[in-house]
Motif scaffolding. Structure first.
Motif, PDB file in Angstrom:
ATOM      1  N   MET A   1       0.699  -1.150  -0.197  1.00  0.00           N
ATOM      2  CA  MET A   1      -0.051   0.016   0.034  1.00  0.00           C
ATOM      3  C   MET A   1       0.818   1.337   0.000  1.00  0.00           C
ATOM      4  N   LEU A   2       1.820   1.289   0.893  1.00  0.00           N
ATOM      5  CA  LEU A   2       2.709   2.354   0.929  1.00  0.00           C
ATOM      6  C   LEU A   2       3.477   2.677  -0.451  1.00  0.00           C
ATOM      7  N   LYS A   3       3.950   1.596  -1.089  1.00  0.00           N
ATOM      8  CA  LYS A   3       4.618   1.482  -2.361  1.00  0.00           C
ATOM      9  C   LYS A   3       3.992   2.193  -3.236  1.00  0.00           C
ATOM     10  N   GLU A   4       2.647   1.577  -3.611  1.00  0.00           N
ATOM     11  CA  GLU A   4       1.788   2.197  -4.635  1.00  0.00           C
ATOM     12  C   GLU A   4       1.319   3.626  -4.291  1.00  0.00           C
ATOM     13  N   LEU A   5       1.046   4.051  -3.089  1.00  0.00           N
ATOM     14  CA  LEU A   5       0.559   5.442  -2.674  1.00  0.00           C
ATOM     15  C   LEU A   5       1.838   6.417  -3.159  1.00  0.00           C
TER      16      LEU A   5
ATOM     17  N   VAL B   1       1.652   6.837  -7.036  1.00  0.00           N
ATOM     18  CA  VAL B   1       0.523   7.456  -7.607  1.00  0.00           C
ATOM     19  C   VAL B   1       0.763   8.956  -7.130  1.00  0.00           C
ATOM     20  N   LEU B   2       1.215   9.413  -5.967  1.00  0.00           N
ATOM     21  CA  LEU B   2       1.060  10.595  -5.629  1.00  0.00           C
ATOM     22  C   LEU B   2       2.289  11.534  -6.382  1.00  0.00           C
ATOM     23  N   SER B   3       3.379  10.898  -6.470  1.00  0.00           N
ATOM     24  CA  SER B   3       4.478  11.333  -7.250  1.00  0.00           C
ATOM     25  C   SER B   3       4.158  11.638  -8.675  1.00  0.00           C
ATOM     26  N   THR B   4       3.300  10.886  -9.339  1.00  0.00           N
ATOM     27  CA  THR B   4       2.724  11.370 -10.661  1.00  0.00           C
ATOM     28  C   THR B   4       1.700  12.192 -10.760  1.00  0.00           C
ATOM     29  N   LYS B   5       1.136  12.533  -9.859  1.00  0.00           N
ATOM     30  CA  LYS B   5      -0.186  13.493  -9.799  1.00  0.00           C
ATOM     31  C   LYS B   5       0.013  14.754  -8.910  1.00  0.00           C
ATOM     32  N   TYR B   6       0.862  14.842  -8.017  1.00  0.00           N
ATOM     33  CA  TYR B   6       0.960  16.109  -7.181  1.00  0.00           C
ATOM     34  C   TYR B   6       2.274  16.566  -6.705  1.00  0.00           C
TER      35      TYR B   6
ATOM     36  N   VAL C   1       4.753   9.590   3.922  1.00  0.00           N
ATOM     37  CA  VAL C   1       4.508   9.386   2.615  1.00  0.00           C
ATOM     38  C   VAL C   1       4.176  10.616   1.792  1.00  0.00           C
ATOM     39  N   ILE C   2       2.867  11.133   2.468  1.00  0.00           N
ATOM     40  CA  ILE C   2       1.951  12.183   2.022  1.00  0.00           C
ATOM     41  C   ILE C   2       2.942  13.345   2.260  1.00  0.00           C
ATOM     42  N   ARG C   3       3.418  13.737   3.355  1.00  0.00           N
ATOM     43  CA  ARG C   3       4.087  15.036   3.734  1.00  0.00           C
ATOM     44  C   ARG C   3       5.100  15.176   2.707  1.00  0.00           C
ATOM     45  N   ARG C   4       5.884  14.160   2.267  1.00  0.00           N
ATOM     46  CA  ARG C   4       6.956  14.631   1.421  1.00  0.00           C
ATOM     47  C   ARG C   4       6.338  15.050  -0.089  1.00  0.00           C
TER      48      ARG C   4
END
Length: 228
Positions: A30-34, A37-42, A72-75
């Motif tokens: 889950m962490l890996k895909e998250l 996904v976030l790296s390509t969109k935001y 992961v999200i904070r980065r």
């Protein structure tokens, strides 16, 4: 052909983003895909700050795992975690919730100098004499005369109510509100309720019939108490 299952679903709302995470995959997957996904969109630094709500489904995270997820999200640029929500809670939390929402039924007369305290709602079958005090974290229902002090929502629940067959209290308290000038006749009244009126910023006493409009979230058991 093997098709990889999508583990992260992202939906945009007026409040920001909601991430729906598959609850059957491993935490590491889950962490890996998250992260991917976030790296390509935001990644655009010029984008405004976006709040993120995470829906875990039937998954429970320990504090260390929750902190990893937040990191992961904070980065990512302009993303901030607003809340992490799950359908699963610890057994202790469930037991605490049950205790806090339970209706405690007690049959007795609370006499002068006595203090009766309960966690959850209190259904007292009996009188509260002058000089006595009853306290509950939830609502208070007195099937008898209330002539002493009643304090509902003691932990800060301003939606709590106080109901009595005969209302002539020396003082009513709900959360941090205190009834200093009660709106009832000096000789007391039958079948009345007390609640916080947000518009007036005070505790008001009114007919029992208005309670269903003022507090529509009262559950079915409480409604049976009020309406017989």
């Amino acid at each position: 052909m093997i098709v990889n299952k999508q583990l992260i679903t992202i939906k945009g709302t007026r409040e920001g983003l909601t991430l729906y995470i598959d609850d059957s995959c491993s935490f590491s997957d889950m962490l890996k895909e998250l992260d991917q996904v976030l790296s390509t969109k935001y990644t655009d630094k010029d984008e405004p700050m976006i709040t993120v709500t995470i829906q875990l489904g039937n998954r429970y995270l320990h504090k260390e795992q929750e902190e990893e997820l937040r990191e992961v999200i904070r980065r990512k640029n302009k993303l901030v975690v607003q809340s992490i929500e799950s359908n699963v809670i610890l057994k202790k939390q469930a037991l605490d919730w049950m205790e806090d929402s339970e209706i405690k039924t007690i049959t007795k007369i609370v006499r002068s100098g006595q203090v009766l305290e309960v966690t959850g709602d209190l259904l007292l079958v009996g009188d509260v004499n002058p000089g006595a005090k009853i306290v509950a974290t939830g609502n208070i229902f007195v099937l008898g005369s209330l002539r002493g002090v009643a304090h509902a929502g003691v932990d800060g629940n301003r939606d709590a109510v106080i109901v009595a067959s005969y209302m002539e209290p020396s003082q009513l308290r709900i959360a941090d509100y205190i009834s200093r000038s009660p709106d009832y006749e000096s000789e007391g009244v039958s079948m009345e309720c007390g609640f916080i009126d947000g518009a007036k910023s005070k505790i008001v006493i009114d007919r029992l019939q208005v309670l269903s409009q003022k507090r529509p979230d009262l559950n079915g058991f409480e409604r049976r108490i009020l309406h017989g």
